[in-house]
Structures are given as C-alpha cells and as structure tokens.
Design a protein around this motif. Structure first.
Motif, PDB file in Angstrom:
ATOM      1  N   LYS A  11       0.502  -1.112   0.052  1.00 39.14           N
ATOM      2  CA  LYS A  11       0.318  -0.004   0.048  1.00 39.14           C
ATOM      3  C   LYS A  11       0.943   1.125  -0.001  1.00 39.14           C
ATOM      4  O   LYS A  11       2.240   1.121   0.447  1.00 39.14           O
ATOM      5  CB  LYS A  11      -1.097  -0.280   1.511  1.00 39.14           C
ATOM      6  N   ASN A  13       0.691   5.193   0.852  1.00 45.55           N
ATOM      7  CA  ASN A  13      -0.532   6.747   1.417  1.00 45.55           C
ATOM      8  C   ASN A  13      -0.388   8.054   0.574  1.00 45.55           C
ATOM      9  O   ASN A  13       1.445   8.559   0.283  1.00 45.55           O
ATOM     10  CB  ASN A  13       0.290   6.464   3.270  1.00 45.55           C
ATOM     11  N   TYR A  26      -2.899   7.045  20.508  1.00 46.43           N
ATOM     12  CA  TYR A  26      -3.019   6.987  19.178  1.00 46.43           C
ATOM     13  C   TYR A  26      -3.079   7.850  18.681  1.00 46.43           C
ATOM     14  O   TYR A  26      -3.548   9.024  19.249  1.00 46.43           O
ATOM     15  CB  TYR A  26      -3.727   5.473  19.273  1.00 46.43           C
ATOM     16  N   HIS A  27      -2.899   8.316  17.280  1.00 45.56           N
ATOM     17  CA  HIS A  27      -3.198   9.489  16.502  1.00 45.56           C
ATOM     18  C   HIS A  27      -4.571   9.174  15.276  1.00 45.56           C
ATOM     19  O   HIS A  27      -4.319   8.234  14.995  1.00 45.56           O
ATOM     20  CB  HIS A  27      -1.965   9.744  15.500  1.00 45.56           C
ATOM     21  N   PHE A  33      -5.496   6.298   1.312  1.00 45.73           N
ATOM     22  CA  PHE A  33      -4.182   4.383   1.016  1.00 45.73           C
ATOM     23  C   PHE A  33      -5.143   3.776  -0.822  1.00 45.73           C
ATOM     24  O   PHE A  33      -6.216   3.786  -1.256  1.00 45.73           O
ATOM     25  CB  PHE A  33      -4.924   3.460   1.974  1.00 45.73           C
ATOM     26  N   GLY A  99       7.004   0.953   5.685  1.00 41.47           N
ATOM     27  CA  GLY A  99       5.717   1.968   5.147  1.00 41.47           C
ATOM     28  C   GLY A  99       5.235   1.778   3.673  1.00 41.47           C
ATOM     29  O   GLY A  99       4.185   2.554   3.747  1.00 41.47           O
ATOM     30  N   GLY A 135      -2.729  -4.701  13.838  1.00 44.01           N
ATOM     31  CA  GLY A 135      -2.358  -3.439  13.403  1.00 44.01           C
ATOM     32  C   GLY A 135      -3.465  -2.062  13.084  1.00 44.01           C
ATOM     33  O   GLY A 135      -4.540  -2.591  12.354  1.00 44.01           O
ATOM     34  N   ALA A 136      -3.224  -1.444  12.725  1.00 42.39           N
ATOM     35  CA  ALA A 136      -4.337   0.151  12.887  1.00 42.39           C
ATOM     36  C   ALA A 136      -4.137  -0.025  10.964  1.00 42.39           C
ATOM     37  O   ALA A 136      -4.997   0.259  10.398  1.00 42.39           O
ATOM     38  CB  ALA A 136      -3.432   1.100  12.959  1.00 42.39           C
ATOM     39  N   ASP A 137      -2.868  -0.776  10.559  1.00 44.61           N
ATOM     40  CA  ASP A 137      -3.202  -0.385   8.935  1.00 44.61           C
ATOM     41  C   ASP A 137      -4.207  -1.947   8.397  1.00 44.61           C
ATOM     42  O   ASP A 137      -3.967  -1.892   6.808  1.00 44.61           O
ATOM     43  CB  ASP A 137      -1.494  -0.935   7.918  1.00 44.61           C
ATOM     44  N   VAL A 152      -7.185   5.998  13.311  1.00 46.46           N
ATOM     45  CA  VAL A 152      -6.146   5.212  12.989  1.00 46.46           C
ATOM     46  C   VAL A 152      -6.057   4.921  11.980  1.00 46.46           C
ATOM     47  O   VAL A 152      -4.843   4.176  11.763  1.00 46.46           O
ATOM     48  CB  VAL A 152      -6.294   4.620  14.994  1.00 46.46           C
ATOM     49  N   THR A 177       7.824   3.376  13.239  1.00 44.07           N
ATOM     50  CA  THR A 177       7.000   4.401  13.302  1.00 44.07           C
ATOM     51  C   THR A 177       6.267   3.925  14.688  1.00 44.07           C
ATOM     52  O   THR A 177       6.248   5.866  15.128  1.00 44.07           O
ATOM     53  CB  THR A 177       5.592   3.194  12.803  1.00 44.07           C
ATOM     54  N   PHE A 181       5.495   8.111  15.745  1.00 43.66           N
ATOM     55  CA  PHE A 181       4.755   9.410  16.457  1.00 43.66           C
ATOM     56  C   PHE A 181       4.818   9.130  17.928  1.00 43.66           C
ATOM     57  O   PHE A 181       3.376   9.970  18.447  1.00 43.66           O
ATOM     58  CB  PHE A 181       3.501   7.950  16.552  1.00 43.66           C
ATOM     59  N   GLY A 234       3.776   5.965   4.485  1.00 44.82           N
ATOM     60  CA  GLY A 234       3.095   6.153   5.496  1.00 44.82           C
ATOM     61  C   GLY A 234       4.450   6.731   6.539  1.00 44.82           C
ATOM     62  O   GLY A 234       5.224   7.856   6.507  1.00 44.82           O
ATOM     63  N   THR A 235       5.077   6.215   8.042  1.00 40.83           N
ATOM     64  CA  THR A 235       6.184   6.126   8.567  1.00 40.83           C
ATOM     65  C   THR A 235       7.512   6.202   7.654  1.00 40.83           C
ATOM     66  O   THR A 235       8.658   6.974   8.253  1.00 40.83           O
ATOM     67  CB  THR A 235       6.544   6.681  10.249  1.00 40.83           C
TER      68      THR A 235
HETATM   69  C1  SUD Z   1       1.925   5.233   9.359  1.00 40.12           C
HETATM   70  C2  SUD Z   1       0.857   3.983   8.911  1.00 40.12           C
HETATM   71  C3  SUD Z   1       0.339   4.391   8.639  1.00 40.12           C
HETATM   72  O1  SUD Z   1      -0.688   3.959   7.183  1.00 40.12           O
HETATM   73  O2  SUD Z   1       1.556   3.021   8.154  1.00 40.12           O
HETATM   74  P1  SUD Z   1       3.042   2.486   8.455  1.00 40.12           P
HETATM   75  O3  SUD Z   1       4.039   2.770   8.274  1.00 40.12           O
HETATM   76  O4  SUD Z   1       3.710   2.062   9.106  1.00 40.12           O
HETATM   77  O5  SUD Z   1       2.996   1.301   6.803  1.00 40.12           O
HETATM   78  C4  SUD Z   1      -0.121   3.439   9.474  1.00 40.12           C
HETATM   79  O6  SUD Z   1      -1.088   3.997  10.719  1.00 40.12           O
HETATM   80  C5  SUD Z   1       1.541   2.614  11.380  1.00 40.12           C
HETATM   81  O7  SUD Z   1      -0.202   1.378  11.418  1.00 40.12           O
HETATM   82  P2  SUD Z   1       0.615   0.021  11.988  1.00 40.12           P
HETATM   83  O8  SUD Z   1       2.155  -0.264  11.058  1.00 40.12           O
HETATM   84  O9  SUD Z   1      -0.423  -0.796  12.233  1.00 40.12           O
HETATM   85  O10 SUD Z   1       0.972   0.699  13.506  1.00 40.12           O
HETATM   86  P3  SUD Z   1       1.023  -0.147  14.876  1.00 40.12           P
HETATM   87  O11 SUD Z   1       1.757  -1.261  14.117  1.00 40.12           O
HETATM   88  O12 SUD Z   1      -0.480   0.052  15.120  1.00 40.12           O
HETATM   89  O13 SUD Z   1       1.416   0.988  15.392  1.00 40.12           O
HETATM   90  C6  SUD Z   1       2.928   1.077  16.131  1.00 40.12           C
HETATM   91  C7  SUD Z   1       3.054   2.198  17.029  1.00 40.12           C
HETATM   92  O14 SUD Z   1       2.627   3.841  16.049  1.00 40.12           O
HETATM   93  C8  SUD Z   1       1.224   4.837  16.589  1.00 40.12           C
HETATM   94  N1  SUD Z   1       0.440   4.876  16.001  1.00 40.12           N
HETATM   95  C9  SUD Z   1       0.147   3.791  15.239  1.00 40.12           C
HETATM   96  C10 SUD Z   1      -1.030   4.482  14.133  1.00 40.12           C
HETATM   97  C11 SUD Z   1      -1.737   5.507  14.852  1.00 40.12           C
HETATM   98  N2  SUD Z   1      -3.129   5.202  14.337  1.00 40.12           N
HETATM   99  N3  SUD Z   1      -1.295   6.481  15.805  1.00 40.12           N
HETATM  100  C12 SUD Z   1       0.204   5.360  16.548  1.00 40.12           C
HETATM  101  O15 SUD Z   1       0.275   7.059  17.422  1.00 40.12           O
HETATM  102  C13 SUD Z   1       1.611   3.536  18.135  1.00 40.12           C
HETATM  103  O16 SUD Z   1       2.027   4.569  18.952  1.00 40.12           O
HETATM  104  C14 SUD Z   1       1.604   2.518  17.269  1.00 40.12           C
HETATM  105  O17 SUD Z   1       2.048   1.771  18.809  1.00 40.12           O
END
Ligand code: SUD
Ligand code: ADP
Length: 282
Positions: A11, A13, A26-27, A33, A99, A135-137, A152, A177, A181, A234-235
């Motif tokens: 994916k 973002n 969480y944010h 996506f 990401g 996970g949020a994704d 989230v 990540t 955050f 993403g991040t």
């Molecule tokens: C940032 C995003 C954007 O799509 O993607 P990636 O960069 O990981 O791909 C996602 O929100 C990542 O989701 P995911 O990869 O599932 O993160 P998680 O494991 O759920 O969270 C890891 C950490 O990131 C922070 N977190 C994650 C999602 C969110 N909306 N707020 C947060 O603050 C939290 O501290 C959490 O403990």
C-alpha cells in the motif's frame, strides 16, 4: 490437500495528515490508502494436524509468535468450522517496516484466506475488526478498496482515483513507526480536508521529521524529486515517485543508485488479493 495462493499487496499513503492525538496515545489520521499490483505472496495448504499452524519460506527472521501471519491465523482459529491445520508458505517481496504495509498486508491476506479455507464464514467487517487488533493498517487490506481513512486508519471511505505508475524506493534504513509517532517535533494538528480537496493540497506530516532523523530518506526524496513528484509513504522509509506511464518509471528505476532497493508498480482500486480470492471461490 488444496492450496490457495494469494498476494499480499503493498500500500501507499498518497497523503498522510495527522489531525490530533487520542487519550490512548494513538493518532487521529486522515490518509489516502491505495494498493499496488506488487506484493508478498502467500500459499495456504490445509493439513490433517488440526493443531498446527506452520510458516515456511521467507520467515523474514521474525520469531513465529511475532509474525503477523501467525498472529492472524491464531486470532481466527477459534472460528474455524473444519478440523484442519495449515501450512503457510511466504514469498517475501516487500521491504520490512518500510511504510508499504508488508506485515499488515500479510496479516490481512491470512485472515481472508483462512476465513475461506477454514469455512469460518465471518463477514469482511468482522474480519477487519479482528484485523485491527493486529495493527492500524490491517483493516484497509481486509476491506481491499482504495480509500480515505480516518481514526487510526480503520474508518474507511472508498474513493476512485486515477491509475498511475509508481517507482517505490527503499533506502537502506529502518524507520521506527513508534519513534516517529512519539516524537515531540511531529506535527499533530493538520485540519481535516474540506470537500473538493485536491491531491496537490496534501502531504505527509511525518516527512519533515523523518528527513531530519534519517538523512538517507532526505537523500532519497531529493534524488527522486529530480524526476517526478515524490512523497514518503506512511512513516517511511520508502518513498514513491509518480509517473504517467511504465516506460518513464522504468527509465528512472534503471538509474537507481545500487545501495537502494526499488520496484515499479501500478496502483489498483481493488486489492489484487480480493480479485484472486473471488476467482478462486467461483
Ligand atoms: C503509519 C501508518 C500509516 O498507514 O503506516 P506505516 O508507516 O506503519 O506503514 C500506520 O498508521 C501505522 O500502522 P501500523 O503499522 O499498524 O502501526 P501499529 O503497529 O498499529 O502502531 C505502531 C505504533 O505507531 C503509533 N501509532 C500507529 C498508528 C496510529 N494511528 N497512531 C499511532 O500513534 C503507536 O505508537 C503504535 O504503537
Ligand atoms: N510477515 C511479516 N512481514 C513483515 N513484517 C512483519 C511480519 N510479521 C511481523 N512483522 C513486523 O511488522 C513490522 C512492519 O509492519 P508493516 O505493517 O509491514 O509496517 P510497514 O508499513 O512499516 O511496512 C516489521 O517491522 C516487522 O517487525
């Protein structure tokens, strides 16, 4: 025993805005996506040992209990209607923690595959709710539609967008990540987009901070921006440059510095995993 082979697509973002921070840390995100027609590949084969969930192939150096594929299978196990275990073969194509959602996509594909093979008969929303625990994704991969997400990342509004070619580049660095955050310099107050917004009005709120913390990401963005509009996904650490056609994307991929990993792919309105699953069920 029959084998079901499905993709776990990447994916991007196409933008990522952070609107605020919840009590639980969480944010609140507003993000777009979209899926790519490139990803990991998972092959699921039912086995007679109903207690066993075996992962083979690229275990990506992750301990079994931490592997999101294993976690997804375990979370679904209580719902299975047939007495069978499963062997899951992973062919890893996506950079880890880059990401592009590789782990989250693997988890979602596992939920979708075992829901069918174990005849759990859960609905897509029920699977997405289970996926959120991983996970949020994960929910967006379970729903499988290009979408604007809030919350989230679990409140999804499908949207039609143009199809483009993307050159995705992974610099040799791992961005945490959680570190991004929890960082004090992360902007957390981008207002929600107004109706009629255009992609040109958007950005990635993590990008400035990640560029500062990880010079390799700054270098990657600067290099790609010489050729095409570019953002981080993403991040991070992966960055994506957008092209109108395959040839233009391929030309830049061929000049990529050898220390960087890269691939080209098109975005798809529906996750290829869903298309494959529908074809298998018919
Ligand atoms: C940032 C995003 C954007 O799509 O993607 P990636 O960069 O990981 O791909 C996602 O929100 C990542 O989701 P995911 O990869 O599932 O993160 P998680 O494991 O759920 O969270 C890891 C950490 O990131 C922070 N977190 C994650 C999602 C969110 N909306 N707020 C947060 O603050 C939290 O501290 C959490 O403990
Ligand atoms: N099967 C898997 N594939 C990739 N990452 C996994 C897997 N299982 C667990 N993980 C963990 O999940 C993290 C990445 O999760 P992922 O959703 O891929 O985030 P990102 O979008 O940053 O790539 C990795 O850092 C890794 O430690």
């Amino acid at each position: 025993m029959k084998t079901l082979t499905l993709s776990a697509p990447a994916k991007l973002n196409l933008f990522l805005h952070i609107n605020g921070r919840r009590e639980d840390g969480y944010h609140e995100l507003e993000t777009l996506f979209t899926f790519l027609d490139f990803g990991d590949e998972l092959a699921f084969t039912l086995t007679s040992n109903q207690q066993e969930i075996v992962i083979c192939g690229d275990t990506a150096g992750i301990p079994l209990e931490d592997n999101l594929i294993y976690k997804a299978a375990k979370i679904l196990e209580p719902y299975k209607k047939i007495a069978a275990g499963v062997d899951i073969h992973l062919n890893k194509q996506l950079p880890m923690g880059g990401g592009v959602g590789g782990g989250s996509s693997d988890a979602a594909t596992t939920l979708l595959a075992l829901n069918a093979l174990w005849q759990c008969q859960l609905t897509i929303p029920e699977l997405a709710k289970l996926g959120l625990q991983l996970g949020a994704d994960v929910p967006v991969f379970v729903e499988g539609k290009t979408a604007v997400a809030h919350g989230v990342g679990e409140q999804l509004e499908p949207i039609d967008i143009a199809q483009k070619w993307y050159l995705v580049v992974a610099p040799p660095v791992h961005v945490s990540t959680a570190l991004v955050f929890t960082h004090p310099d992360l902007p957390r107050n981008t207002p929600k987009l107004k109706s009629g917004w255009k992609l040109s009005d958007t950005g990635n709120d993590c990008q400035t901070l990640v560029k500062k913390l990880y010079p390799e990401v700054e270098k990657t963005l600067a290099w790609l921006l010489k050729y095409a509009p570019t953002k981080m996904t993403g991040t991070g650490a992966c960055c994506f440059a957008e092209f109108e056609n395959r040839e233009a994307a391929l030309r830049v991929l061929e000049t990529l510095p050898s220390s960087w990993q890269g691939f080209i792919a098109q975005n798809t309105s529906e996750s290829i995993c869903h298309r494959q699953l529908r074809a298998w069920q018919n």
